[in-house]
Write a protein that holds these residues in place. Structure first.
Motif, PDB file in Angstrom:
ATOM      1  N   LEU A  17       0.810  -0.962  -0.007  1.00 56.12           N
ATOM      2  CA  LEU A  17      -0.033   0.086  -0.068  1.00 56.12           C
ATOM      3  C   LEU A  17       0.748   1.207  -0.111  1.00 56.12           C
ATOM      4  O   LEU A  17       1.883   1.224   0.637  1.00 56.12           O
ATOM      5  N   LEU A  21      -1.097   6.636   2.050  1.00 55.85           N
ATOM      6  CA  LEU A  21      -2.521   6.261   1.517  1.00 55.85           C
ATOM      7  C   LEU A  21      -3.279   7.260   2.268  1.00 55.85           C
ATOM      8  O   LEU A  21      -3.515   7.476   3.517  1.00 55.85           O
ATOM      9  N   GLN A  23      -6.572   8.765   3.774  1.00 53.89           N
ATOM     10  CA  GLN A  23      -7.595   8.191   4.819  1.00 53.89           C
ATOM     11  C   GLN A  23      -8.714   9.230   4.998  1.00 53.89           C
ATOM     12  O   GLN A  23      -8.602  10.135   5.204  1.00 53.89           O
ATOM     13  N   ARG A  75      -7.045   2.060   8.019  1.00 53.60           N
ATOM     14  CA  ARG A  75      -6.404   2.484   6.879  1.00 53.60           C
ATOM     15  C   ARG A  75      -6.171   1.293   5.917  1.00 53.60           C
ATOM     16  O   ARG A  75      -6.409   1.843   4.697  1.00 53.60           O
ATOM     17  N   GLY A  78      -9.005   0.718   4.012  1.00 49.22           N
ATOM     18  CA  GLY A  78      -9.317   1.726   3.331  1.00 49.22           C
ATOM     19  C   GLY A  78     -10.775   2.158   3.537  1.00 49.22           C
ATOM     20  O   GLY A  78     -11.666   2.776   2.919  1.00 49.22           O
ATOM     21  N   GLN A  80     -13.724   4.458   5.579  1.00 47.22           N
ATOM     22  CA  GLN A  80     -14.280   5.903   5.995  1.00 47.22           C
ATOM     23  C   GLN A  80     -14.842   5.587   7.501  1.00 47.22           C
ATOM     24  O   GLN A  80     -15.798   4.838   7.434  1.00 47.22           O
ATOM     25  N   LEU A 142     -10.435  -2.413   1.009  1.00 53.05           N
ATOM     26  CA  LEU A 142      -9.138  -2.105  -0.023  1.00 53.05           C
ATOM     27  C   LEU A 142      -8.281  -3.223  -0.192  1.00 53.05           C
ATOM     28  O   LEU A 142      -7.859  -3.670  -1.481  1.00 53.05           O
TER      29      LEU A 142
END
Length: 157
Positions: A17, A21, A23, A75, A78, A80, A142
């Motif tokens: 990753l 990345l 966030q 994270r 992925g 939210q 993710l």
């Protein structure tokens, strides 16, 4: 599906990753307007997003290792989420423990339901159960997406 989950666990996705990345989360400081954290207020907080975390510090600057571990797991997937810093309010820190009947911070809620703290989230991540729980609320991990893309490349699709 089980094969993909095993592949995710065997492969070190954290190295694949991007380091920076992005966030996506909303951070809510408990010291904004003073309020009483009643059961109704806490129910609203845990239902503000599909994933809500009560932690020490914030996602950009966790203030304990356990909170940092939860941030890193979310994270990698992925996810939210909304984050609430319990260090900003002694009342929030105590009331969320009463609300969830769980003695430690961080605390993770998915779809308004208490999931657990760092150890449970880590277990769910390692077993692949977190991918399934996220999928139930319409969140594509993710890590799963990366695994599917990798499988498609191997198969020449």
């Amino acid at each position: 599906m089980a094969g993909i989950i095993r592949q995710i666990l065997r492969t070190n996705f954290t190295q694949r990753l991007p380091v920076a990345l992005a966030q996506s989360h909303r951070f809510f400081s408990a010291d904004a307007p003073p309020q009483t954290f009643t059961k109704e207020v806490l129910e609203k907080l845990v239902n503000t997003n599909k994933v809500v975390v009560f932690m020490k510090g914030n996602p950009e600057a966790p203030r304990c290792g356990f909170s940092n571990a939860v941030v890193q797991i979310l994270r990698m997937h992925g996810v939210q989420y909304d984050a609430h810093d319990v260090l900003q309010s002694d009342e929030l820190r105590e009331k969320i423990k009463e609300f969830s009947e769980w003695p430690t911070i961080p605390q993770v809620f998915i779809n308004g339901e208490f999931v657990g703290g760092c150890d449970i989230l880590l277990q769910m991540h390692q077993s692949g159960d977190l991918i399934e729980e996220l999928k139930k609320v319409g969140i594509e991990s993710l890590l799963l997406k990366e695994a599917n893309e990798s499988d498609n490349k191997k198969d020449g699709k």
